[in-house]
Design an enzyme around this catalytic site. Structure first.
Site, PDB file in Angstrom:
ATOM      1  CD  GLU A  89      -1.892  -2.359   1.189  1.00 28.97           C
ATOM      2  OE1 GLU A  89      -2.732  -3.172   0.792  1.00 28.97           O
ATOM      3  OE2 GLU A  89      -0.790  -2.696   1.714  1.00 28.97           O
ATOM      4  CG  HIS A 158      -9.112  -7.373   8.219  1.00 25.70           C
ATOM      5  ND1 HIS A 158      -8.366  -8.080   9.125  1.00 25.70           N
ATOM      6  CD2 HIS A 158      -8.410  -7.378   7.068  1.00 25.70           C
ATOM      7  CE1 HIS A 158      -7.256  -8.512   8.540  1.00 25.70           C
ATOM      8  NE2 HIS A 158      -7.259  -8.105   7.295  1.00 25.70           N
TER       9      HIS A 158
END
Length: 359
Positions: A89, A158
């Site tokens: 990322e 998450h």
């Protein structure tokens, strides 16, 4: 014989005419479009409109996206416009920010915003602050998008809502769509904006179909960033929410309306800049306020709404303290029953409304 056949034809013509008239009086079925399809449509139209727009992220190209949001775009636009990246990322977010500085308009997809923590230096220090630090000489027209907040059964790492995280930072615009109309109009506005825009989608909403009004089907359809929408008019209490909880609020309002309680439900749409004027006007009418969000309570979106109301002209119109309905102040549990009790449910919203109204 001719006269007889003419007499026989006339009733048939009258019947068929009556059937035609009834058919034409029936309203056409509303087009149903899922949130996933709406985002895909919005990106497709902007990719087609402006060759500087491109999409990059993990599995966005050949696999059609982890959630199939980018389905068909790679086949249509090819490797130069729809780019699969490694699982890094910080790396691909940095590439996207550099491309924006060089004059392109990247859409940077995070498979989930939980992974954006790997790239938060690029989002905040490189994207959000550059226009200010360059004295207005270097815009960074970039979109960071992906699913945000709690999904189902994916536990603590998450399931976070990043609305308050990114809404805290000057230099960013932050939007949080609820339905298909929001999703298309806001993604298109985000892509056209010359500032970095964070688009917080919701994984559990991707497959949900909504009625898609005719104006939203236009390629010129945009929803202005920084403007909320009143989803339901009411007179007794103002209920403010964003993303998936908007639907819960509307469900709660439907239940309460049978008891004579009329809730005004406001879909924020934009977290930053916040449309506090719409909320203030509603509070001045209803004299009560609750906020609903899936994120944690401390320093959350609801806390900001309540503070802004307290500091502004609407405070003197309140007949009771504003109340927040939020996610539980714990890392998200994995067990389903604990997960369900860690995020706001319709029953929690109903309880908060009745408590605020002292019913």
């Amino acid at each position: 014989m001719a006269a007889a056949s003419g007499l026989m034809r006339r009733p048939l013509e009258q019947v068929s005419g009556l059937l035609r008239r009834r058919f034409h009086r029936t309203a056409p079925a509303a087009l149903q479009v899922t949130v996933r399809e709406a985002i895909n449509q919005g990106m497709d139209e902007e990719l087609e409109r402006d060759e500087k727009v491109f999409l990059l992220g993990e599995e966005v190209a050949q696999y059609d996206g982890a959630y199939k949001v980018s389905r068909g775009l790679w086949k249509k636009y090819g490797d130069k416009r729809i780019i699969d990246t490694p699982i890094s990322e910080m790396g691909f977010a940095g590439i996207a920010v550099g491309a924006a500085m060089a004059g392109l308009r990247p859409i940077c997809e995070f498979m989930t915003f939980n992974f954006s923590m790997q790239a938060i230096d690029q989002v905040i220090n490189s994207a959000a602050k550059t226009y200010y630090m360059s004295g207005g000489l270097q815009p960074v027209p970039i979109v960071f998008r992906g699913p945000n907040g709690a999904s189902a059964g994916v536990a603590a790492q998450h399931s976070q809502c990043f609305a308050a995280w990114y809404g805290h930072c000057p230099g960013l615009k932050v939007v949080s769509p609820w339905n298909s109309e929001d999703a298309k109009g806001l993604i298109k506005s985000a892509i056209r904006d010359n500032n970095p825009v964070v688009v917080l989608e919701n994984e559990l909403m991707y497959g949900v179909p909504f009625e898609f009004p005719s104006e939203a089907q236009s390629k010129d359809f945009l929803i202005p960033i920084g403007k909320a929408k009143i989803e339901r008019q009411g007179t007794h209490i103002t209920v403010v929410a964003h993303s998936r909880p908007v639907g819960h609020c509307l469900e709660a309002a439907t239940v309460l309306s049978k008891e004579g309680i009329e809730c005004e439900v406001i879909n924020m749409r934009t977290i930053r800049p916040m449309d506090i004027e719409t909320i203030e006007a509603s509070v001045m009418k209803t004299n009560h306020l609750i906020t609903v969000e899936g994120g944690w309570p401390q320093f959350g979106v609801g806390a900001e709404v309540c503070a802004r109301i307290m500091e502004g002209p609407a405070f003197n119109f309140l007949d009771a303290p504003a109340v927040r309905v939020t996610g539980a102040d714990v890392p998200m549990p994995y067990a389903k029953i604990l997960e369900d009790n860690s995020i706001p449910q319709v029953k929690d919203i109903i309880f908060a409304i009745k408590k605020t109204l002292n019913i």
